[in-house]
Scaffold this motif. Structure first.
Motif, mmCIF file in Angstrom:
data_model
loop_
_atom_site.group_PDB
_atom_site.id
_atom_site.type_symbol
_atom_site.label_atom_id
_atom_site.label_comp_id
_atom_site.label_asym_id
_atom_site.label_seq_id
_atom_site.Cartn_x
_atom_site.Cartn_y
_atom_site.Cartn_z
ATOM 1 N N ALA A 13 0.860 -1.185 0.000
ATOM 2 C CA ALA A 13 0.000 0.000 0.000
ATOM 3 C C ALA A 13 0.897 1.236 0.000
ATOM 4 N N ALA A 14 1.010 1.898 -1.151
ATOM 5 C CA ALA A 14 1.841 3.103 -1.228
ATOM 6 C C ALA A 14 1.095 4.306 -0.667
ATOM 7 N N LEU A 15 -0.241 4.218 -0.658
ATOM 8 C CA LEU A 15 -1.078 5.327 -0.184
ATOM 9 C C LEU A 15 -2.347 4.759 0.447
ATOM 10 N N GLY A 47 7.709 14.385 3.232
ATOM 11 C CA GLY A 47 7.751 13.000 3.712
ATOM 12 C C GLY A 47 9.097 12.399 3.410
ATOM 13 N N PRO A 48 9.468 11.376 4.157
ATOM 14 C CA PRO A 48 10.755 10.717 3.883
ATOM 15 C C PRO A 48 10.684 9.950 2.565
ATOM 16 N N ASN A 49 11.805 9.430 2.110
ATOM 17 C CA ASN A 49 11.816 8.639 0.875
ATOM 18 C C ASN A 49 10.815 7.505 0.982
ATOM 19 N N GLY A 50 10.052 7.332 -0.094
ATOM 20 C CA GLY A 50 9.106 6.214 -0.136
ATOM 21 C C GLY A 50 7.814 6.477 0.618
ATOM 22 N N ALA A 51 7.601 7.713 1.077
ATOM 23 C CA ALA A 51 6.401 8.019 1.869
ATOM 24 C C ALA A 51 5.132 7.984 1.027
ATOM 25 N N GLY A 52 5.262 8.240 -0.274
ATOM 26 C CA GLY A 52 4.080 8.254 -1.137
ATOM 27 C C GLY A 52 3.831 9.609 -1.790
ATOM 28 N N LYS A 53 4.817 10.496 -1.770
ATOM 29 C CA LYS A 53 4.624 11.844 -2.332
ATOM 30 C C LYS A 53 4.422 11.787 -3.851
ATOM 31 N N PRO A 63 6.625 16.937 -13.490
ATOM 32 C CA PRO A 63 7.074 15.718 -12.800
ATOM 33 C C PRO A 63 8.514 15.883 -12.305
ATOM 34 N N GLU A 64 8.962 14.877 -11.535
ATOM 35 C CA GLU A 64 10.312 14.936 -10.970
ATOM 36 C C GLU A 64 11.352 15.110 -12.088
ATOM 37 N N GLN A 65 11.160 14.392 -13.194
ATOM 38 C CA GLN A 65 12.025 14.578 -14.370
ATOM 39 C C GLN A 65 11.279 15.464 -15.348
ATOM 40 N N ASP A 74 6.594 18.269 -8.615
ATOM 41 C CA ASP A 74 7.226 17.185 -7.850
ATOM 42 C C ASP A 74 8.705 17.514 -7.664
ATOM 43 N N GLU A 75 9.095 17.789 -6.451
ATOM 44 C CA GLU A 75 10.490 18.120 -6.111
ATOM 45 C C GLU A 75 11.083 19.149 -7.077
ATOM 46 N N PRO A 76 10.509 20.347 -7.124
ATOM 47 C CA PRO A 76 10.911 21.294 -8.169
ATOM 48 C C PRO A 76 12.329 21.840 -8.044
HETATM 49 P P1 ATP Z 1 10.907 9.723 -2.770
HETATM 50 O O1 ATP Z 1 11.058 10.872 -1.848
HETATM 51 O O2 ATP Z 1 11.975 8.679 -2.566
HETATM 52 O O3 ATP Z 1 10.715 10.097 -4.219
HETATM 53 P P2 ATP Z 1 8.045 9.267 -2.452
HETATM 54 O O4 ATP Z 1 7.515 9.812 -1.168
HETATM 55 O O5 ATP Z 1 7.810 10.071 -3.675
HETATM 56 O O6 ATP Z 1 9.575 8.910 -2.296
HETATM 57 P P3 ATP Z 1 6.699 7.139 -3.859
HETATM 58 O O7 ATP Z 1 7.598 7.183 -5.050
HETATM 59 O O8 ATP Z 1 5.322 7.658 -4.005
HETATM 60 O O9 ATP Z 1 7.376 7.822 -2.604
HETATM 61 O O10 ATP Z 1 6.629 5.604 -3.388
HETATM 62 C C1 ATP Z 1 5.793 5.149 -2.341
HETATM 63 C C2 ATP Z 1 5.960 3.643 -2.181
HETATM 64 O O11 ATP Z 1 5.469 2.976 -3.315
HETATM 65 C C3 ATP Z 1 7.418 3.219 -2.023
HETATM 66 O O12 ATP Z 1 7.449 2.163 -1.094
HETATM 67 C C4 ATP Z 1 7.789 2.743 -3.408
HETATM 68 O O13 ATP Z 1 8.787 1.745 -3.343
HETATM 69 C C5 ATP Z 1 6.480 2.166 -3.906
HETATM 70 N N1 ATP Z 1 6.362 2.269 -5.381
HETATM 71 C C6 ATP Z 1 6.351 3.420 -6.093
HETATM 72 N N2 ATP Z 1 6.199 3.147 -7.416
HETATM 73 C C7 ATP Z 1 6.120 1.809 -7.534
HETATM 74 C C8 ATP Z 1 5.956 0.904 -8.627
HETATM 75 N N3 ATP Z 1 5.804 1.350 -9.883
HETATM 76 N N4 ATP Z 1 5.910 -0.411 -8.354
HETATM 77 C C9 ATP Z 1 6.022 -0.874 -7.090
HETATM 78 N N5 ATP Z 1 6.181 -0.092 -5.999
HETATM 79 C C10 ATP Z 1 6.232 1.234 -6.208
#
Ligand code: ATP
Length: 318
Positions: A20-22, A39-45, A85-87, A162-164
């Motif tokens: 569950a990413a969100l 949010g930290p890395n992987g938070a779902g932003k 987007p980020e890129q 996204d992360e401008p």
């Molecule tokens: P960051 O700051 O590292 O960019 P983030 O807050 O933007 O992180 P997301 O990229 O939204 O986080 O990811 C949220 C969760 O969903 C993470 O655990 C990530 O590994 C997972 N995730 C994101 N995209 C996919 C995908 N295409 N397939 C599987 N898991 C994914």
């Protein structure tokens, strides 16, 4: 002025396989607001931003952009938003003018209005001097400006970034932040970042996401008030610390030196007024009253490390 709701997201969730990413994310964005997703890395932003921008379908929940349901009428809803987007989606072999003209077409700007749209976006993003240069020869900061220009070329009321400022040098960061603040006056903006000072410098509201859930949502201004931690009080004829503990909202009181006290404030309380009244009533001679708030960094660390649940977490008002 009437506040217009530009984004209304209800109960969004997104699964990647069984991850569950969100989960259960709701938010609202009004005109003139800059909302920071932190949010930290992987938070779902990024997942949140992609869903709001209509680039990723949620597993559950709904999004309305400018009152239009994104799932029901995606083209109409997306006409109201610009997305960076980020890129940044740039074509490095084109000049800035060529690329922005192309982006205007993609965003549905009628041919007769494209030159005006390009001129306006270049002006807003400070690109006038580099209009004829190839994008791949521009510095990263200028490339980011081009990314922003394509996001606003069709004059959308909503901008999603996204992360401008990622990968920019400190001068470029300052410039892009100033640009975003400027755009924020006439648009509604959501931006993501894991740079705390950036959110504090640019945004009017902050939403902290951790493990796909909203753990904190509040205005930057009230974040300081809500996170009031302690008060430093100067009293010329102060009583024992015990007497200060009797004031409603004071959890602990300690004397730092003669006439100077630190009061620990109970969660969510604000004893300043009661304290001033007590000082007058008792003739304590109040000469100093300072609140010490937690910084956003302290709030962030507290909410995203460990298992703290914030009982006073304030969900979106709307
Ligand atoms: P960051 O700051 O590292 O960019 P983030 O807050 O933007 O992180 P997301 O990229 O939204 O986080 O990811 C949220 C969760 O969903 C993470 O655990 C990530 O590994 C997972 N995730 C994101 N995209 C996919 C995908 N295409 N397939 C599987 N898991 C994914």
């Amino acid at each position: 002025m009437e506040e217009q709701t530009l984004i209304e997201a209800q109960d969004l969730s997104r699964l990647y396989g069984r991850t569950a990413a969100l989960s259960g994310l709701s938010l609202a964005l009004r005109k003139g607001e800059i909302l920071g997703l932190l949010g930290p890395n992987g938070a779902g932003k990024t997942t949140t931003m992609k869903i709001l921008a209509g680039c990723l379908a949620p597993s559950g929940g709904s999004v309305k952009i400018n009152g239009i349901d994104l799932a029901e009428r995606p083209a109409a809803a997306k006409a109201s938003l610009g997305y960076l987007p980020e890129q940044p989606p740039l074509y490095p072999e084109l000049t800035v003018d060529e690329y922005l003209g192309y982006a205007a077409g993609l965003h549905g700007v009628p041919p007769a209005q494209r030159a005006d749209a390009v001129a306006r976006a270049k002006q807003a993003c400070g690109l006038g001097d580099v209009a004829r240069r190839l994008i791949h020869n521009l510095s990263k900061g200028y490339q980011q400006r081009v990314g922003l220009a394509q996001a606003i070329i069709h004059r959308p009321p909503v901008i999603i970034l996204d992360e401008p400022t990622v990968g920019l040098d400190p001068i470029q960061i300052r410039e892009i932040r100033a640009l975003i603040k400027d755009l924020g006056q006439s648009h509604g903006i959501i931006l993501s970042s894991h740079i705390l000072p950036e959110i504090q410098a640019v945004c009017s509201r902050v939403m902290i996401i951790n493990k796909g859930r909203v753990v904190y949502a509040e205005s930057i201004e009230r974040t300081a008030q809500h996170r009031m931690d302690s008060l430093v009080v100067g009293l010329r004829r102060g009583p024992d610390a015990g007497a200060l503990r009797q004031i409603a909202g004071v959890e602990r009181a300690e004397q730092l030196e003669a006439g100077l006290y630190r009061l620990t404030v109970a969660g969510g309380a604000d004893p300043r007024e009661a304290l001033a009244e007590a000082a007058v009533r008792n003739g304590w001679g109040l000469v100093e009253l300072r609140s010490q708030a937690k910084t956003l960094e302290e709030v962030f660390v507290e909410l995203t490390s460990g298992e703290v649940t914030l009982h006073e977490t304030l969900q979106e008002a709307a």
